[in-house]
Design an enzyme around this catalytic site. Structure first.
Site, PDB file in Angstrom:
ATOM      1  N   GLU A   2      19.882   9.118 -22.219  1.00  0.00           N
ATOM      2  CA  GLU A   2      20.059   8.279 -21.020  1.00  0.00           C
ATOM      3  C   GLU A   2      18.712   8.110 -20.336  1.00  0.00           C
ATOM      4  O   GLU A   2      17.667   8.425 -20.889  1.00  0.00           O
ATOM      5  CB  GLU A   2      21.072   8.939 -20.071  1.00  0.00           C
ATOM      6  N   ASP A  26       0.794  -1.216   0.000  1.00  0.00           N
ATOM      7  CA  ASP A  26       0.000   0.000   0.000  1.00  0.00           C
ATOM      8  C   ASP A  26       0.832   1.275   0.000  1.00  0.00           C
ATOM      9  O   ASP A  26       0.292   2.365   0.208  1.00  0.00           O
ATOM     10  CB  ASP A  26      -0.881  -0.016   1.264  1.00  0.00           C
TER      11      ASP A  26
END
Ligand code: FUB
Length: 322
Positions: free
Chosen positions: A213, A48
């Site tokens: 990248e 959660d």
């Protein structure tokens, strides 16, 4: 009477109501961490909670490059309030590395947490990718391999010594995990089930125009998404595919230049059914910049055909979980 009129005019100027609209002062939640510089976000949704791993920009004002020695971890259950945990991992935890806690990502498999990192190798010239492991998402993490998983001499598609950076790991629906990484060239390879060894040949990902990248893989429905930093200064772009192996179809720009930072490094998650785009900017005044960056979060929106809408970067950020 004149006094009453003036008083009522003054009050209306102060009132947060303009032409019948409530414009109550928003809370400025971006950047989400204000007491230190954070970069290269990588979020993990586990049970959660959202765990947010970042690099730590420590460059003093007279130092004009990255100074990064450790990674940080924060957690939240509402995407607004973030709790910082003890430092989970440092460059010094890898005996074979000598510097540069650059971009990283942590994922969970079979109850263990694998932290893939970029560092500068101590003896093989260039950047390298290492992997650490822990029993908890907040660590402490330890070097899982005792050596680098990828070194610069294993990749030859470009001559640069910094092409082995920015690892991102994705586990496909059949359980096969893949490591993607790169600078200038985007590479990928399958991982063994133990998550700490490559399971096959290193290949180059084609179809990513102007790849710089920061690859990040995520999946929604039947679409795989590969987002990445494009050109320099960097925008975030993305490509889509029906398979993790490609072919990748270019989707365009996802995020514009990140304010006051020449890098732009993203993480994409869905939490409680809501898609989020997590990135960094040089947004903390007065000393923020390319080497003193800060993580921000905004919403990500999909079109009905699966393509991505361009992110709108905001100062308000996430106000509360819908
Ligand atoms: O933080 C150092 C480097 O800058 C990262 O590895 C790149 O993605 C860029 O954000």
């Amino acid at each position: 009477m004149k006094q009453v009129l003036l008083l009522s005019l003054g009050l209306s100027l102060l009132s947060p109501v303009v032409q019948g609209q409530d414009v109550a002062t928003p809370t400025f939640n971006n950047p989400i961490i204000q007491d230190k510089y954070t970069a290269d976000p990588a979020a993990l949704v586990y049970h959660d909670t959202v765990f947010l791993y970042t690099g730590h920009d420590e460059a003093p004002l007279d130092f004009h490059f990255y100074k990064m020695n450790e990674w940080l971890v924060f957690s939240s259950t509402d995407m607004v309030h973030w709790e910082e945990h003890p430092v989970p991992l440092r460059v010094s935890d890898f005996s074979w590395a000598k510097a540069d806690a650059w971009a990283a990502q942590t994922i969970e498999r079979d109850g263990k947490f694998y932290f893939y990192v970029t560092v500068e190798h101590a003896t093989v010239p260039g950047k390298a990718i290492g992997v650490a492991v822990a029993d908890q998402p907040t660590g402490p993490f330890r070097d899982a391999l005792g050596e680098a998983l990828v070194t610069n001499d294993m990749t030859t598609a470009t001559d640069i010594s910094w092409d082995d950076i920015d690892p991102t790991v994705f586990t496909d629906d059949d359980g096969q995990a893949y490591l993607f990484w790169g600078n200038t060239v985007c590479y990928y390879a399958p991982l063994k089930d133990n998550m700490i060894e490559l399971a096959g040949e290193i290949k180059v990902v084609e179809g990513l125009p102007h790849f710089t990248e920061a690859p990040w893989i995520h999946k929604r429905g039947d679409w795989y998404y590969l987002s990445y930093a494009q050109q320099f200064p960097e925008k975030t772009a993305y490509a889509m595919s029906r398979s993790i192996q490609g072919p990748w179809q270019y989707g365009g720009i996802l995020n514009e230049l990140a304010g006051n930072s020449n890098t732009n490094h993203q993480s994409i998650i869905e939490y409680r059914g809501v898609p989020y785009f997590i990135y960094h900017t040089g947004g903390i005044s007065p000393h923020g910049g390319s080497f003193r960056r800060s993580v921000s979060i905004d919403r990500l929106h999909y079109n009905s055909d699966g393509t991505l809408q361009r992110v709108i970067m905001t100062s308000e950020g996430i106000q509360k979980q819908p």
